[in-house]
Design an enzyme around this catalytic site. Structure first.
Site, short mmCIF file in Angstrom:
data_model
loop_
_atom_site.label_atom_id
_atom_site.label_comp_id
_atom_site.label_asym_id
_atom_site.label_seq_id
_atom_site.Cartn_x
_atom_site.Cartn_y
_atom_site.Cartn_z
N HIS A 8 0.84 -1.20 0.00
CA HIS A 8 0.00 0.00 0.00
C HIS A 8 0.87 1.25 0.00
CE1 HIS A 8 -3.96 1.96 1.29
NE2 HIS A 8 -3.08 2.95 1.40
N HIS A 10 1.12 4.97 -2.52
CA HIS A 10 0.73 5.77 -3.69
C HIS A 10 2.00 6.33 -4.33
CE1 HIS A 10 -3.55 5.82 -2.42
NE2 HIS A 10 -3.00 5.72 -1.21
N HIS A 186 -9.74 1.12 -0.64
CA HIS A 186 -9.57 1.90 0.58
C HIS A 186 -10.89 1.95 1.34
CE1 HIS A 186 -5.88 3.12 -1.31
NE2 HIS A 186 -5.62 4.08 -0.44
N GLU A 189 -10.67 4.17 7.04
CA GLU A 189 -9.61 5.07 7.49
C GLU A 189 -10.28 6.30 8.08
OE1 GLU A 189 -5.69 7.48 5.78
OE2 GLU A 189 -7.31 6.94 4.42
N ASP A 267 2.07 4.11 2.89
CA ASP A 267 1.03 5.01 2.37
C ASP A 267 1.60 6.09 1.46
OD1 ASP A 267 -1.58 5.75 2.01
OD2 ASP A 267 -1.90 6.54 4.02
#
Length: 326
Positions: A8, A10, A186, A189, A267
């Site tokens: 995970h 980006h 996702h 969160e 992340d």
């Protein structure tokens, strides 16, 4: 050094401030509104997104994206990572004036160069942006299904999870699933446990990005454990974004103790002043995971990776060899 794997991250959010400053010089752009003293700065989730977009907007050519992927994966390998999956966003590419295919090919080239230099294995997960709406996410899914790049192995959805209803995006995931892509999304969160439940009910993913708010519902935690859904947990970003006040309140240990399959991830690492190595360090220091437990976390990630079975077998064998050597 404990072997690591990441599911995970980006890719635009992984751009180091130094690389972004170099890109800004290339294009004559001022970065003082989001980079100071060699680091990103922002004050809340909205300003974080603004900093993210400002940095991402400085990657505009194939050469830029090759450099981005190569730098990130090479750095991961130095931290002991044997495997990396990165989220890629065709929407970001098009905003920069680059075709989706050129963007994907460039990132793939960067991953290939990092592999040639370090041995790290990498894959790409195409993501649709939730707050762009269901049609845009379906469009991203159609691209993922049709692009046939050998390193594109999954499809997911990122963006503002408080936007829209999960069921509205089900068709996009059906398109991706029909093409044989791994499915992650996702949820859980910034939104609560209901977001995770909706993902399980409507998307049927094998993995959930974050998912930590599931801890608010014990029945849901039992369901996640029972179904073997893997959680891509990002402890540092959860604390920095105030999902939880500190590591002492983070549910990672409770989820693990409940039998959930959890992994460690960074992340958008430089934005949260973290790295994959730091995430593993946090797990050791704050969650009392010893080296053996951390290796099991890596094994979970490799078992859940969106790769072909021969590649998975090689990665697991390498992990076992490193364990024996240690």
């Amino acid at each position: 050094m404990v072997p690591k794997a990441e599911l995970h991250c980006h890719i635009e959010g992984a751009a180091s401030p130094a690389l972004v400053v170099a890109q800004a010089r290339k294009y004559g752009i001022d970065t003082s509104h989001f980079i100071r003293d060699g680091a990103y700065f922002w004050s809340d989730f909205t300003s974080f997104l603004a900093a993210y977009d400002a940095a991402a907007g400085l990657f505009r050519t194939e050469e830029d994206y090759v450099a981005l992927a190569e730098e990130y994966l090479t750095g991961l390998a130095r931290e002991g990572a044997v495997y990396s999956e990165v989220f890629i966003s065709p929407d970001h590419a098009e905003r920069s004036g680059l075709s989706r295919t050129a963007y994907t090919n460039a990132l793939g080239e960067g991953i290939a160069r990092a592999r040639a230099a370090t041995g790290i294995e990498g894959r790409m997960i195409v993501v649709g942006i939730r707050h762009f709406g269901a049609p845009a996410v379906e469009d991203a899914a159609r691209f993922a299904a049709a692009c046939r790049h050998p390193l594109v192995s999954g499809f997911g959805m990122a963006g503002e999870e408080r936007f829209g209803n999960m069921r509205d995006y089900a068709r996009a995931f059906d398109i991706a699933r029909g093409a044989g892509l791994g499915i992650t999304v996702h949820a859980g969160e910034l939104a609560g446990w209901e977001s995770v439940e909706a993902a399980l009910n409507h998307i049927r993913p094998s993995r959930i990005g974050h998912g930590v708010r599931a801890v608010e519902n014990p029945d849901l935690v039992r369901r996640i454990a029972g179904e073997g859904v893997v959680l891509e947990v990002c402890p540092v970003s959860n604390v920095v974004l105030k999902v939880f006040p500190d590591f002492a309140h983070h549910p990672f240990p409770r989820l693990l103790a409940a039998g959930c399959r959890v992994t460690l991830n960074s992340d958008d690492p430089p934005h949260f002043h973290t790295s994959l190595a730091r995430e593993y360090g946090v797990a050791a220091t704050h969650f009392s995971l010893d080296e053996s437990a951390l290796r099991l976390i890596t094994r979970t990630a490799l078992e859940a990776a969106f790769v072909d079975e021969p590649t998975r077998a090689l990665l697991l064998r390498a992990l076992d060899d490193k364990t024996v050597a240690h």
